[in-house]
Write an enzyme that holds these catalytic residues in place. Structure first.
Site, PDB file in Angstrom:
ATOM      1  N   HIS A 302       0.732  -1.176  -0.105  1.00 33.14           N
ATOM      2  CA  HIS A 302       0.067   0.060   0.088  1.00 33.14           C
ATOM      3  C   HIS A 302       0.954   1.119  -0.042  1.00 33.14           C
ATOM      4  CE1 HIS A 302      -2.989   2.648   0.908  1.00 33.14           C
ATOM      5  NE2 HIS A 302      -4.006   1.826   0.591  1.00 33.14           N
ATOM      6  N   ASP A 359      -7.961  -5.318  -0.122  1.00 35.83           N
ATOM      7  CA  ASP A 359      -8.407  -6.266  -1.116  1.00 35.83           C
ATOM      8  C   ASP A 359      -8.285  -7.846  -0.917  1.00 35.83           C
ATOM      9  OD1 ASP A 359      -7.674  -3.649  -3.202  1.00 35.83           O
ATOM     10  OD2 ASP A 359      -9.613  -4.400  -2.944  1.00 35.83           O
TER      11      ASP A 359
END
Ligand code: SDX
Length: 424
Positions: A302, A359
């Site tokens: 991320h 996700d």
């Protein structure tokens, strides 16, 4: 903190510094080019603040995510998606009357103009639902042309949040070759979405509260995430005063990318690949570390979270609970947990601070709810819509709004003379 000093070509400049409400420090370069003739360059905008915003706060080192100051953990466990949507868009948790009115409005705007059904017929049954969604959202602008932002903003917000679930469900039914199931006014927002997706005519469709609650929690967790790629796209398009439907359609397009919202579909496909390859997750961990393999551990990493994504932590717990309550034993959950365990012990991932993101586990829950893989990113878009709308409203309500127009550093040819084709 007063100012930052910049020395350029032997000259010193003072640049103003501002500090946000969570003590984030920013050097204001609004006047940099006028003062110095120079611009900054920040590939991928990893160090650049595009705006001031009061909607969502993320602390990537501490794994903090708050919507309008409320921690995501509290909202995910105590609130509802519709209440969170109201909070993000209007800035405060609604009163009982405000929430009732919001729910009433959302319930009574869920129908699509009947002419849109002809547009669904134009797509093949194999059309990706994200392609259908971005097209249909943009086409709403032809049914509801925007004439006065101030007058129509709230009604357009209601229309979009209410109709996006109908568009999603219709595109799913279209892919199955089944008749469309129309919205029902007696169901909750999430219950109506499930009903329109999974009911069939002449049969009563009962969904378990476990499924409705799990989907509502998933939508809350996806509702906003400050200046991510798709939200920045919405701000970019909205800054030109494009109508809200075209603006949100741009956000849908950006979200579709496999590095962004499209990752949830990629994660499940990756887990299935590993499960079908004798569960050999160590082989894929090695591939993910090999730059030449072209393989990434989807659902890992991320730009902002460098410790853990709080949403992934919540979803990891929720996936255990939902599969247990539904009596599902999905081997993909075991693959995911093994991948996470081994990756988090591996120096490659530790050094690069790569952790599971939102996700990584979401697809396992969507799958358990009976949602097909190619609809996962559509679910992300339904969840993210209130966040997109909150940012769109925040920028449009800003009287000092300027159209976004970044600069560049030109690296192409310097001036050269045109030669006719016969002389080349
Ligand atoms: C979302 O911005 C948001 O907030 C997004 C989101 C939201 O709510 O809106 O949180 C939702 O988009 C989550 C991210 C979903 N995408 C994925 O899971 C795709 C896999 N992840 C990567 O593509 C990547 O981690 C990103 C895109 C998420 C972040 O990319 P960055 O910040 O540009 O990081 P990078 O690509 O420069 O990686 C830094 C290093 C590189 O290695 P080196 O060149 O330093 O040797 O880490 C490596 C990368 O190769 N790396 C990975 C990896 N992610 C980064 N290596 C293997 N597998 C991965 N998943």
């Amino acid at each position: 903190m007063d100012s930052a000093k910049l020395t350029l070509n032997g000259k010193e400049y003072d640049l103003p510094v501002l500090v946000g409400s969570e003590q984030e420090v920013a050097i204001d370069i609004t006047q940099l080019r006028a003062q110095t003739g120079a611009i900054t360059l920040d590939d991928g905008y990893g160090n650049t603040g595009s705006c001031k915003s009061a909607i969502t706060f993320i602390d990537g080192d501490k794994g903090i995510l708050r919507y309008r100051g409320y921690p995501i953990e509290e909202l995910a466990n105590k609130s509802s998606f519709i209440e969170v949507a109201y909070l993000l868009i209007y800035g405060e948790l609604p009163t009982v009357d405000q929430l009732d009115q919001f729910k009433h409005d959302l319930t009574h705007h869920s129908l699509l103009p009947e002419d849109m059904k002809k547009m669904f017929e134009g797509f093949t049954s194999s059309a990706h639902p994200m392609g259908v969604l971005s097209s249909m959202v943009a086409s709403l602008s032809t049914f509801y042309p925007e004439t006065d932002y101030k007058q129509e903003a709230n009604l357009n917000i209601i229309r979009l949040i209410s109709k996006i679930k109908t568009i999603a469900a219709f595109s799913y039914k279209k892919s199955l070759g089944q008749p469309y199931i129309y919205p029902r006014n007696d169901l909750s927002y999430t219950g109506d979405l499930l009903h329109m997706m999974f009911a069939v005519p002449s049969e009563k469709y009962d969904f378990s509260p476990v499924i409705e609650d799990a989907l509502d929690k998933l939508l809350i967790l996806h509702a906003d995430h400050e200046q991510n790629c798709s939200t920045s796209t919405v701000r970019m398009a909205g800054s030109s005063h494009a109508n809200v439907y075209a603006t949100i359609s741009a956000g849908v397009g950006a979200l579709w990318g496999p590095l962004h919202g499209g990752a949830n579909q990629e994660v499940i496909e990756m887990l299935e690949l590993i499960a079908n390859d004798n569960m050999d997750y160590k082989k894929y961990i090695s591939q993910a570390k090999d730059k030449n393999s072209g393989f990434k551990l989807m659902g890992f990493g991320h730009r902002v979270y460098k410790n853990f994504d709080p949403r992934a932590q919540i979803l990891k717990g929720a996936s255990d609970r939902v599969l247990h309550e539904l009596g599902i034993n999905d081997p993909l959950l075991e693959v995911a947990k093994n991948l996470e365990r081994v990756a988090l012990e591996d120096p490659y991932f530790i050094e690069r601070k790569l952790y599971p993101n939102v996700d990584f586990y979401s697809g396992i829950i969507y799958k358990a709810l009976g949602i097909p893989t190619n609809m996962f990113t559509v679910m992300f878009a339904i969840g993210r819509l209130p966040g997109w709308l909150a940012h769109w409203k925040e920028l449009r309500d800003n009287p000092a709004l300027r159209i976004n127009r970044p600069r560049q550093v030109y690296t192409g040819h310097t001036r050269r003379v045109y030669t006719p084709v016969e002389n080349r």
